[in-house]
Design a protein around this motif. Structure first.
Motif, PDB file in Angstrom:
ATOM      1  N   LEU A  33      37.357-120.169  28.874  1.00 42.48           N
ATOM      2  CA  LEU A  33      37.100-119.128  27.880  1.00 42.48           C
ATOM      3  C   LEU A  33      37.685-119.570  26.552  1.00 42.48           C
ATOM      4  N   VAL A  34      37.120-119.078  25.459  1.00 44.10           N
ATOM      5  CA  VAL A  34      37.706-119.307  24.144  1.00 44.10           C
ATOM      6  C   VAL A  34      37.737-117.984  23.391  1.00 44.10           C
ATOM      7  N   ILE A  35      38.529-117.966  22.344  1.00 44.68           N
ATOM      8  CA  ILE A  35      38.610-116.813  21.449  1.00 44.68           C
ATOM      9  C   ILE A  35      37.985-117.213  20.124  1.00 44.68           C
ATOM     10  N   ASP A  36      37.091-116.359  19.627  1.00 49.32           N
ATOM     11  CA  ASP A  36      36.488-116.585  18.325  1.00 49.32           C
ATOM     12  C   ASP A  36      37.525-116.217  17.261  1.00 49.32           C
ATOM     13  N   PRO A  37      38.017-117.198  16.503  1.00 49.41           N
ATOM     14  CA  PRO A  37      39.071-116.900  15.531  1.00 49.41           C
ATOM     15  C   PRO A  37      38.598-116.001  14.390  1.00 49.41           C
ATOM     16  N   ASP A  38      37.287-115.960  14.152  1.00 50.69           N
ATOM     17  CA  ASP A  38      36.764-115.097  13.097  1.00 50.69           C
ATOM     18  C   ASP A  38      36.693-113.633  13.534  1.00 50.69           C
ATOM     19  N   GLU A  39      36.735-113.387  14.838  1.00 46.56           N
ATOM     20  CA  GLU A  39      36.655-112.023  15.369  1.00 46.56           C
ATOM     21  C   GLU A  39      38.016-111.475  15.809  1.00 46.56           C
ATOM     22  N   CYS A  40      38.918-112.354  16.202  1.00 43.18           N
ATOM     23  CA  CYS A  40      40.238-111.946  16.716  1.00 43.18           C
ATOM     24  C   CYS A  40      41.014-111.173  15.649  1.00 43.18           C
ATOM     25  N   ILE A  41      41.564-110.031  16.048  1.00 46.06           N
ATOM     26  CA  ILE A  41      42.335-109.196  15.109  1.00 46.06           C
ATOM     27  C   ILE A  41      43.841-109.257  15.388  1.00 46.06           C
ATOM     28  N   ASP A  42      44.257-110.213  16.204  1.00 47.00           N
ATOM     29  CA  ASP A  42      45.682-110.444  16.473  1.00 47.00           C
ATOM     30  C   ASP A  42      46.380-109.248  17.107  1.00 47.00           C
ATOM     31  N   CYS A  43      45.670-108.562  17.970  1.00 43.11           N
ATOM     32  CA  CYS A  43      46.254-107.360  18.579  1.00 43.11           C
ATOM     33  C   CYS A  43      47.242-107.687  19.700  1.00 43.11           C
ATOM     34  N   THR A  44      47.194-108.865  20.241  1.00 45.16           N
ATOM     35  CA  THR A  44      48.066-109.385  21.309  1.00 45.16           C
ATOM     36  C   THR A  44      47.804-108.810  22.701  1.00 45.16           C
ATOM     37  N   LEU A  45      46.847-107.908  22.850  1.00 45.54           N
ATOM     38  CA  LEU A  45      46.627-107.264  24.148  1.00 45.54           C
ATOM     39  C   LEU A  45      46.254-108.261  25.242  1.00 45.54           C
ATOM     40  N   CYS A  46      45.523-109.293  24.896  1.00 45.43           N
ATOM     41  CA  CYS A  46      45.055-110.261  25.892  1.00 45.43           C
ATOM     42  C   CYS A  46      46.177-111.121  26.468  1.00 45.43           C
ATOM     43  N   VAL A  47      47.209-111.349  25.691  1.00 42.14           N
ATOM     44  CA  VAL A  47      48.275-112.260  26.103  1.00 42.14           C
ATOM     45  C   VAL A  47      48.896-111.833  27.431  1.00 42.14           C
ATOM     46  N   ALA A  48      49.260-110.595  27.543  1.00 39.36           N
ATOM     47  CA  ALA A  48      49.916-110.099  28.755  1.00 39.36           C
ATOM     48  C   ALA A  48      48.973-110.056  29.957  1.00 39.36           C
ATOM     49  N   GLU A  49      47.670-110.006  29.703  1.00 36.47           N
ATOM     50  CA  GLU A  49      46.698-109.896  30.795  1.00 36.47           C
ATOM     51  C   GLU A  49      46.329-111.237  31.423  1.00 36.47           C
ATOM     52  N   CYS A  50      46.670-112.330  30.794  1.00 35.52           N
ATOM     53  CA  CYS A  50      46.257-113.656  31.271  1.00 35.52           C
ATOM     54  C   CYS A  50      47.172-114.146  32.394  1.00 35.52           C
ATOM     55  N   PRO A  51      46.669-114.206  33.635  1.00 36.67           N
ATOM     56  CA  PRO A  51      47.494-114.668  34.750  1.00 36.67           C
ATOM     57  C   PRO A  51      47.913-116.128  34.624  1.00 36.67           C
ATOM     58  N   ALA A  52      47.159-116.900  33.843  1.00 38.42           N
ATOM     59  CA  ALA A  52      47.464-118.323  33.672  1.00 38.42           C
ATOM     60  C   ALA A  52      48.375-118.572  32.470  1.00 38.42           C
ATOM     61  N   GLU A  53      48.726-117.512  31.740  1.00 38.69           N
ATOM     62  CA  GLU A  53      49.557-117.622  30.542  1.00 38.69           C
ATOM     63  C   GLU A  53      48.996-118.671  29.587  1.00 38.69           C
ATOM     64  N   ALA A  54      47.672-118.657  29.431  1.00 34.46           N
ATOM     65  CA  ALA A  54      46.983-119.673  28.637  1.00 34.46           C
ATOM     66  C   ALA A  54      46.661-119.214  27.214  1.00 34.46           C
ATOM     67  N   ILE A  55      47.004-117.970  26.861  1.00 40.21           N
ATOM     68  CA  ILE A  55      46.675-117.456  25.537  1.00 40.21           C
ATOM     69  C   ILE A  55      47.948-117.408  24.696  1.00 40.21           C
ATOM     70  N   LEU A  56      47.871-118.075  23.546  1.00 41.36           N
ATOM     71  CA  LEU A  56      49.023-118.155  22.654  1.00 41.36           C
ATOM     72  C   LEU A  56      48.613-117.830  21.227  1.00 41.36           C
ATOM     73  N   ALA A  57      49.568-117.328  20.457  1.00 44.02           N
ATOM     74  CA  ALA A  57      49.341-117.191  19.022  1.00 44.02           C
ATOM     75  C   ALA A  57      49.157-118.585  18.444  1.00 44.02           C
ATOM     76  N   GLU A  58      48.275-118.704  17.478  1.00 44.32           N
ATOM     77  CA  GLU A  58      47.996-120.017  16.888  1.00 44.32           C
ATOM     78  C   GLU A  58      49.277-120.735  16.460  1.00 44.32           C
ATOM     79  N   ASP A  59      50.218-120.011  15.885  1.00 43.95           N
ATOM     80  CA  ASP A  59      51.476-120.620  15.436  1.00 43.95           C
ATOM     81  C   ASP A  59      52.365-121.073  16.588  1.00 43.95           C
ATOM     82  N   ASP A  60      52.101-120.586  17.797  1.00 44.96           N
ATOM     83  CA  ASP A  60      52.924-120.928  18.955  1.00 44.96           C
ATOM     84  C   ASP A  60      52.303-122.000  19.853  1.00 44.96           C
ATOM     85  N   VAL A  61      51.125-122.486  19.492  1.00 44.87           N
ATOM     86  CA  VAL A  61      50.477-123.522  20.302  1.00 44.87           C
ATOM     87  C   VAL A  61      51.310-124.799  20.186  1.00 44.87           C
ATOM     88  N   PRO A  62      51.720-125.380  21.322  1.00 43.47           N
ATOM     89  CA  PRO A  62      52.528-126.600  21.266  1.00 43.47           C
ATOM     90  C   PRO A  62      51.752-127.743  20.606  1.00 43.47           C
TER      91      PRO A  62
END
Length: 107
Positions: A33-62
């Motif tokens: 899956l990917v997130i469309d950066p033009d549509e994302c509103i930075d609400c953070t709701l998806c982060v906690a729902e990801c069982p794989a912990e694969a969703i990060l804020a752009e600034d936190d991507v290693p």
């Protein structure tokens, strides 16, 4: 700042995150899956729902996964929107946490 789906989603492709997205910014590929950066509103709701912990804020991507920022933007233009949870692949748990999955990404 958008949120980014990173490498651990490859072959896991859990879709728990899409149900909570208020703007339907997730796009679905064959095994990622990917997130469309033009549509994302930075609400953070998806982060906690990801069982794989694969969703990060752009600034936190290693640094080793910075390519996923551009990859999300590129593939979001090509893949269709996904708005409802689907069953994860049968072997998703086996792939969760495995390193070096980028070579397995199906476009």
């Amino acid at each position: 700042m958008a949120y980014v789906v990173t490498e651990n989603c490859i072959k896991c492709k859990f879709t728990d995150c899409v149900d909570v997205c208020p703007v339907d910014c997730f796009r679905e590929g064959p095994n990622f899956l990917v997130i469309d950066p033009d549509e994302c509103i930075d609400c953070t709701l998806c982060v906690a729902e990801c069982p794989a912990e694969a969703i990060l804020a752009e600034d936190d991507v290693p640094p080793a996964q910075h390519s996923f920022i551009a990859l999300n933007a590129e593939l979001a233009k090509q893949w269709p929107t996904i708005t409802a949870t689907q069953a994860a692949p049968a072997d998703a748990e086996e792939w969760n946490g495995k390193p070096d999955k980028l070579k397995l990404l199906e476009r």
